[in-house]
Design a protein around this motif. Sequence first.
Motif, mmCIF file in Angstrom:
data_model
loop_
_atom_site.group_PDB
_atom_site.id
_atom_site.type_symbol
_atom_site.label_atom_id
_atom_site.label_comp_id
_atom_site.label_asym_id
_atom_site.label_seq_id
_atom_site.Cartn_x
_atom_site.Cartn_y
_atom_site.Cartn_z
ATOM 1 N N PHE A 185 -87.395 -41.890 6.500
ATOM 2 C CA PHE A 185 -86.773 -41.786 7.828
ATOM 3 C C PHE A 185 -86.587 -43.167 8.444
ATOM 4 C CE2 PHE A 185 -87.124 -41.511 12.444
ATOM 5 C CZ PHE A 185 -86.091 -40.639 12.731
ATOM 6 N N PHE A 186 -87.641 -43.950 8.460
ATOM 7 C CA PHE A 186 -87.555 -45.273 9.096
ATOM 8 C C PHE A 186 -86.680 -46.233 8.285
ATOM 9 C CE2 PHE A 186 -91.546 -43.608 10.930
ATOM 10 C CZ PHE A 186 -91.239 -43.781 12.280
ATOM 11 N N ILE A 187 -86.788 -46.187 6.959
ATOM 12 C CA ILE A 187 -85.966 -47.064 6.123
ATOM 13 C C ILE A 187 -84.490 -46.689 6.234
ATOM 14 C CG2 ILE A 187 -85.476 -47.750 3.747
ATOM 15 C CD1 ILE A 187 -88.468 -47.438 3.165
ATOM 16 N N SER A 216 -75.099 -40.697 17.101
ATOM 17 C CA SER A 216 -76.320 -40.201 16.467
ATOM 18 C C SER A 216 -76.745 -41.233 15.421
ATOM 19 C CB SER A 216 -76.089 -38.828 15.828
ATOM 20 O OG SER A 216 -75.165 -38.926 14.766
ATOM 21 N N VAL A 217 -77.758 -40.879 14.638
ATOM 22 C CA VAL A 217 -78.225 -41.806 13.605
ATOM 23 C C VAL A 217 -77.151 -42.036 12.554
ATOM 24 C CG1 VAL A 217 -80.028 -42.196 11.874
ATOM 25 C CG2 VAL A 217 -80.585 -41.046 14.005
ATOM 26 N N THR A 218 -76.258 -41.066 12.375
ATOM 27 C CA THR A 218 -75.247 -41.138 11.312
ATOM 28 C C THR A 218 -73.826 -41.273 11.837
ATOM 29 O OG1 THR A 218 -75.117 -38.724 11.258
ATOM 30 C CG2 THR A 218 -76.679 -39.770 9.761
ATOM 31 N N SER A 219 -73.616 -41.385 13.139
ATOM 32 C CA SER A 219 -72.256 -41.402 13.686
ATOM 33 C C SER A 219 -72.123 -42.496 14.745
ATOM 34 C CB SER A 219 -71.914 -40.035 14.296
ATOM 35 O OG SER A 219 -70.624 -40.045 14.842
ATOM 36 N N TRP A 220 -71.046 -43.298 14.625
ATOM 37 C CA TRP A 220 -70.713 -44.359 15.576
ATOM 38 C C TRP A 220 -69.226 -44.264 15.895
ATOM 39 C CZ3 TRP A 220 -74.149 -48.596 16.912
ATOM 40 C CH2 TRP A 220 -75.419 -48.474 16.341
ATOM 41 N N THR A 221 -68.848 -44.556 17.156
ATOM 42 C CA THR A 221 -67.451 -44.523 17.557
ATOM 43 C C THR A 221 -67.089 -45.793 18.316
ATOM 44 O OG1 THR A 221 -68.000 -43.341 19.599
ATOM 45 C CG2 THR A 221 -67.376 -42.003 17.699
ATOM 46 N N CYS A 222 -65.801 -46.112 18.258
ATOM 47 C CA CYS A 222 -65.280 -47.282 18.971
ATOM 48 C C CYS A 222 -63.883 -46.936 19.480
ATOM 49 C CB CYS A 222 -65.236 -48.497 18.053
ATOM 50 S SG CYS A 222 -64.635 -49.999 18.875
ATOM 51 N N LEU A 223 -63.597 -47.266 20.732
ATOM 52 C CA LEU A 223 -62.310 -46.981 21.367
ATOM 53 C C LEU A 223 -61.621 -48.289 21.736
ATOM 54 C CD1 LEU A 223 -63.427 -44.110 23.766
ATOM 55 C CD2 LEU A 223 -62.343 -43.854 21.545
ATOM 56 N N ALA A 224 -60.282 -48.265 21.672
ATOM 57 C CA ALA A 224 -59.494 -49.444 22.063
ATOM 58 C C ALA A 224 -58.145 -48.962 22.572
ATOM 59 C CB ALA A 224 -59.313 -50.398 20.885
ATOM 60 N N THR A 225 -57.542 -49.724 23.461
ATOM 61 C CA THR A 225 -56.228 -49.392 24.019
ATOM 62 C C THR A 225 -55.496 -50.680 24.359
ATOM 63 O OG1 THR A 225 -55.083 -48.086 25.701
ATOM 64 C CG2 THR A 225 -57.059 -49.247 26.397
ATOM 65 N N ARG A 265 -79.151 -41.050 5.516
ATOM 66 C CA ARG A 265 -80.121 -41.800 4.716
ATOM 67 C C ARG A 265 -81.538 -41.639 5.238
ATOM 68 N NH1 ARG A 265 -75.435 -44.791 4.739
ATOM 69 N NH2 ARG A 265 -74.717 -45.513 2.677
ATOM 70 N N GLN A 266 -81.694 -41.187 6.482
ATOM 71 C CA GLN A 266 -83.016 -41.022 7.066
ATOM 72 C C GLN A 266 -83.642 -39.669 6.726
ATOM 73 O OE1 GLN A 266 -80.255 -40.499 8.634
ATOM 74 N NE2 GLN A 266 -80.492 -38.570 9.715
ATOM 75 N N ASP A 267 -82.895 -38.803 6.036
ATOM 76 C CA ASP A 267 -83.372 -37.458 5.727
ATOM 77 C C ASP A 267 -83.635 -37.359 4.230
ATOM 78 O OD1 ASP A 267 -83.944 -34.810 5.521
ATOM 79 O OD2 ASP A 267 -82.241 -34.114 6.714
ATOM 80 N N LEU A 268 -84.868 -37.071 3.862
ATOM 81 C CA LEU A 268 -85.252 -36.985 2.459
ATOM 82 C C LEU A 268 -84.475 -35.891 1.740
ATOM 83 C CD1 LEU A 268 -87.122 -37.661 0.047
ATOM 84 C CD2 LEU A 268 -88.781 -36.072 1.013
ATOM 85 N N PHE A 269 -84.401 -34.705 2.355
ATOM 86 C CA PHE A 269 -83.743 -33.578 1.703
ATOM 87 C C PHE A 269 -82.232 -33.787 1.635
ATOM 88 C CE2 PHE A 269 -87.622 -31.916 3.736
ATOM 89 C CZ PHE A 269 -88.294 -31.498 2.602
ATOM 90 N N ALA A 270 -81.659 -34.423 2.677
ATOM 91 C CA ALA A 270 -80.226 -34.726 2.636
ATOM 92 C C ALA A 270 -79.909 -35.731 1.539
ATOM 93 C CB ALA A 270 -79.776 -35.268 3.991
ATOM 94 N N GLN A 271 -80.825 -36.654 1.306
ATOM 95 C CA GLN A 271 -80.638 -37.617 0.223
ATOM 96 C C GLN A 271 -80.647 -36.920 -1.139
ATOM 97 O OE1 GLN A 271 -79.302 -40.368 1.319
ATOM 98 N NE2 GLN A 271 -80.832 -41.835 0.674
#
Length: 352
Positions: free
Chosen positions: A87-89, A123-132, A149-155
């Motif tokens: 999780f931390f890594i 969120s930990v897995t999502s980033w957004t950026c806006l421009a105009t 990457r922070q979820d063992l089972f998802a990995q």
Amino acid sequence: NNNNNNNNNNKLRENENNNNNNNNEDCSTINARNSEDSEFSSCTMPKIVETPSAPIIRVVPRKPLKISSLWVEIVFVIICFLYAVIFFIGRHKNFKLAIKCFQEIGPVLKSNFSLIAPPTKESVTSWTCLATGRIHCQGVKITLSLKSRQDLFAQIFGVIGNSTDTLTIDIPIMEEQMDPFIIAIMRKPLEKKLRAEFDDLNLFTAKHEIDEVQRIQIKSTQRRSAQLLSVFADHVEVVRSLLAKEIAQQIQKYAPFIHYIHITDQNTEYLVYRKTIRIVFLLPRDDMELCGSLANLAFDLLDKACEIKLSKQAKIENDKLRKIAKEEKQKELQAQKEETKKNTDKKLKSKK
């Protein structure tokens, strides 16, 4: 002497009488005490009830614990420890990849837009950026979706399901800047999925076989087998105009990272903007150096789409298709209204 003897005898008799009296008194006091004890014992002593004997419990000595008998607990502790470490890594790695991605995209946005918002972490897995502040469009929304990457089972399931990081670029186009047309460039396995997801591709477009597109082979970073891009458009003029030499070369160069490109004038996701471009890129594993080049490709496609001018015949054919689709949609809405009206009437009659 006789008198003295008589006196002595009398004294002896008196002493004997006194002793007898004392003995009588002692006997009476002893009898009285015995009577009192008997009364006390009869009044205050509880009755003794015989109880059944309790069963004898045999205590078995405990066996010493063995490590082999605690394998479930040991496995559980190991999984919890691995989950915490990953999780931390993984969270730190996603953070570093997001910073790297927007560092590559930043110069491209500065050269194309006048107002740029700082990237926001959804969120930990999502980033957004806006421009105009650019010609041909209202603005841009860039979404970076990273693997969990922070979820063992998802990995674990990600290795099986072959999940990747994606970069999505949404560009709403000004109404007067683009002619009405639809085109989509996608990987072949996505044909059914995207045509089911986007109604405009199903209603207005057909598959086109163009030499420039047929020769674009995708050597996917996730799969060894080579794939081909598919092109769907509402008119052949759109394909020939958009896939000119410069754009075709860029698509061929970045083909391994193109998931799909969708340019339409029939967008239903936004309430205000009908003409939009959506491009989804598959990013190389743990590498964000191509993000700037992929963003440049998106803005080149925007400029090229706004430069396309359809012929009168193509516009007439596209308008005809849209009118037919609009009429069919109105018929479907009317049928739905009639069905709901019939159902409400039946319910009212049943209540009466």
